[in-house]
Design an enzyme around this catalytic site. Structure first.
Site, PDB file in Angstrom:
ATOM      1  CG  HIS A 145      -7.366  -0.699   2.794  1.00 27.12           C
ATOM      2  ND1 HIS A 145      -8.059  -0.007   3.764  1.00 27.12           N
ATOM      3  CD2 HIS A 145      -8.231  -0.875   1.763  1.00 27.12           C
ATOM      4  CE1 HIS A 145      -9.292   0.230   3.333  1.00 27.12           C
ATOM      5  NE2 HIS A 145      -9.412  -0.285   2.114  1.00 27.12           N
ATOM      6  CD  GLU A 146      -6.850  -2.528  -1.947  1.00 26.47           C
ATOM      7  OE1 GLU A 146      -7.714  -3.388  -2.223  1.00 26.47           O
ATOM      8  OE2 GLU A 146      -7.094  -1.314  -1.870  1.00 26.47           O
ATOM      9  CG  HIS A 149     -10.788  -4.777   0.719  1.00 29.29           C
ATOM     10  ND1 HIS A 149     -11.945  -4.466   1.381  1.00 29.29           N
ATOM     11  CD2 HIS A 149     -10.237  -3.586   0.352  1.00 29.29           C
ATOM     12  CE1 HIS A 149     -12.105  -3.160   1.417  1.00 29.29           C
ATOM     13  NE2 HIS A 149     -11.074  -2.592   0.808  1.00 29.29           N
ATOM     14  CD  GLU A 210     -12.651   1.046   1.820  1.00 25.70           C
ATOM     15  OE1 GLU A 210     -11.619   1.599   1.402  1.00 25.70           O
ATOM     16  OE2 GLU A 210     -13.088  -0.016   1.333  1.00 25.70           O
ATOM     17  CG  ASP A 214      -9.756   2.319   6.661  1.00 32.37           C
ATOM     18  OD1 ASP A 214      -9.069   2.041   5.670  1.00 32.37           O
ATOM     19  OD2 ASP A 214     -10.603   3.235   6.674  1.00 32.37           O
TER      20      ASP A 214
END
Length: 496
Positions: A145-146, A149, A210, A214
């Site tokens: 997930h990070e 980003h 976000e 995901d």
């Protein structure tokens, strides 16, 4: 290698500093959601629209943040955990789309359950995340997930969206964020007076970020061989555990968990073929290492934890429970008992870096340097670039009075990774033992620069210049580095 004390805050608060810089109102709302999620068909936002920040600018800002974090936060400089997280992170990055920057994974000693990402491919993991994840797939779900980003440049895109709404506030926001890292109270005041703070909390743009993290994060996980159900399992577990508490963990504050998001994660997982994913021994060894060396467990509590696991057979891997027990015994200075366990583990798995590291510590403790050097050199033939093996070998060389053998080893490590403080620290020691004052000061300057202390670094270089009175080539090298550090200091000041 037993490097147990991470850097400490001058003004305290890992949680405050990092949550303010990367997960508080201003910045968290720049690339994390603040409310509900709905729908499964997510548009691919892409990265082509980012104009406010070039990749070069992102890398510069990310490098500056990381240097200040090294100076102020409890960064864990443990070669075994660093190598484990780097290998896991790189496995995920290899399956990530749109990778445009190198990645740098680092661990912070903080029992809060959290992870975060920022400019330049930096991904920070709290030790509390390893303490609370039950298997490697759960940890991988958070890292994926990070990573997303970063690859989708969510932070830069959020700043670009903010600049369109209020161009004058972006520079103030960046300066306030950096100031918050260095001086939390002053930084908070600056953020509170920045118009972007109130405006950004109302932008729904970041909800798409976000959801995109995901979606793509799960794709990365699955392609890397991990369980797609792990994300929903981990967040469901956290939500249930903290449902009735007044203070949820940071991860639930920075990654809000409405029921719809957990449901979407479960639905998304069903789209992938079901497969049984076995847990990873190295994850459980890393978790045991954190429990003993980088958590709030007392010596007695750490030993009791693993003795109970072994008595009740409540472990994923018996080897990890034994390893944890050996580390706890080592911590209690019961070295013979610890070594008996480690020797048995090494017989079954002679190339395991976790076991080799602890065996090296045990041999160094009783000053059996020759055996340690023989063991580590044999391991190095199989894994010549291993951070764990090379750091331990250099440390043993220094302890054995063979610093001249440590120096080229450490210089090679620095050539491969100029951002790792450990080789610099050991190389400083090597040159000190060798009586080379100019190089001792020179390398110490590099260590200080990694922590954004350019003034201190320049002072050390001035000492290095004077110590090299008869070596004109070294003096020229020092002068060139002084100029570079002055430029770096000016660049850092321009961000404030």
């Amino acid at each position: 290698m037993r490097i147990l004390k991470p850097y400490r805050f001058t003004h305290t608060l890992v949680a405050a500093t990092l949550s303010l810089t990367l997960a508080s109102s201003a910045l968290a709302d720049s690339f994390r959601a603040s409310s509900g999620f709905s729908g499964n068909n997510l548009p691919d936002l892409g990265t082509a629209a980012v104009n406010t920040f070039s990749l070069e600018k992102e890398n510069q800002i990310g490098d500056a943040y990381m240097r200040v974090i090294r100076a102020s936060a409890p960064v864990v400089n443990d070669p075994v955990l660093n190598q484990y997280l780097t290998e896991l992170g790189n496995k995920l990055v290899a399956h990530a789309p749109d990778v445009k920057t190198p990645f740098y994974f680092f661990l912070l000693q903080n029992d809060e359950i959290n992870a975060f990402a920022f400019f330049g491919g930096h991904v920070g993991i709290h030790s509390g995340l390893l303490l609370n994840a039950d298997n490697e797939s759960e940890l991988a779900s958070v890292l994926a997930h990070e990573i997303t980003h970063v690859t989708q440049r969510h932070l830069a895109r959020s700043f670009e969206a903010q600049e369109k709404a209020a161009p004058a506030t972006v520079a103030g926001m960046l300066g306030a964020i950096l100031l918050t890292i260095a001086a939390p109270q002053a930084g908070m005041a600056a953020l509170a007076t920045t118009q972007a703070l109130s405006a950004q909390t109302k932008i729904n743009y970041t909800r798409l970020h976000e959801k995109e993290a995901d979606r793509i994060g799960m794709q990365i996980m699955v392609e890397s061989g991990f369980d797609p159900n792990a994300a929903a399992d981990f967040f469901s577990k956290l939500a249930a555990r903290y449902r009735f508490t007044t203070k949820p963990p940071q991860m639930l504050l920075t990654h809000p968990l409405p029921e719809s998001r957990i449901t979407e994660a479960r639905n998304r997982a069903t789209r992938y073929p079901h497969k049984q994913v076995a847990d990873n021994l190295n994850f459980q060894l890393a978790k045991a290492r954190v429990q003993v060396r980088f958590s709030s467990y007392s010596e007695a509590a750490a030993l009791s934890l693993f003795e109970q696991q072994l008595t009740k057979h409540s472990y994923s891997f018996k080897e990890a429970a034994l390893y944890g027990k050996a580390l706890a015994l080592f911590r209690m200075e019961q070295y013979k008992q610890a070594e008996t366990i480690i020797d048995d583990l090494l017989k079954a798995d002679p190339n395991n870096l976790f076991y080799l590291d602890t065996k090296s510590d045990l041999l160094a403790q009783r000053k059996d340097y020759d055996d340690a050097i023989t063991m580590l050199n044999a391991a190095r033939e199989l894994k010549p670039t291993s951070q764990v093996i090379n750091i331990n070998l250099a440390h043993i060389y220094n302890e054995a009075g063979k610093e001249q053998q440590a120096i080229p080893l450490l210089e090679d490590m620095i050539f491969l990774d100029k951002n790792n403080p450990l080789p610099y620290q050991l190389l400083t020691e090597s040159y000190q033992k060798a009586g080379n004052k100019s190089m001792e000061y020179f390398v110490k300057a590099e260590t200080l620069a990694l922590a954004a202390d350019y003034k201190g670094a320049i002072d050390q270089l001035n000492f290095a210049f004077r110590a090299a009175e008869r070596d004109k080539l070294q003096q020229a090298r020092v002068e060139a580095r002084i100029r570079q550090f002055k430029q770096a200091e000016q660049a850092l000041e321009s961000l404030k």
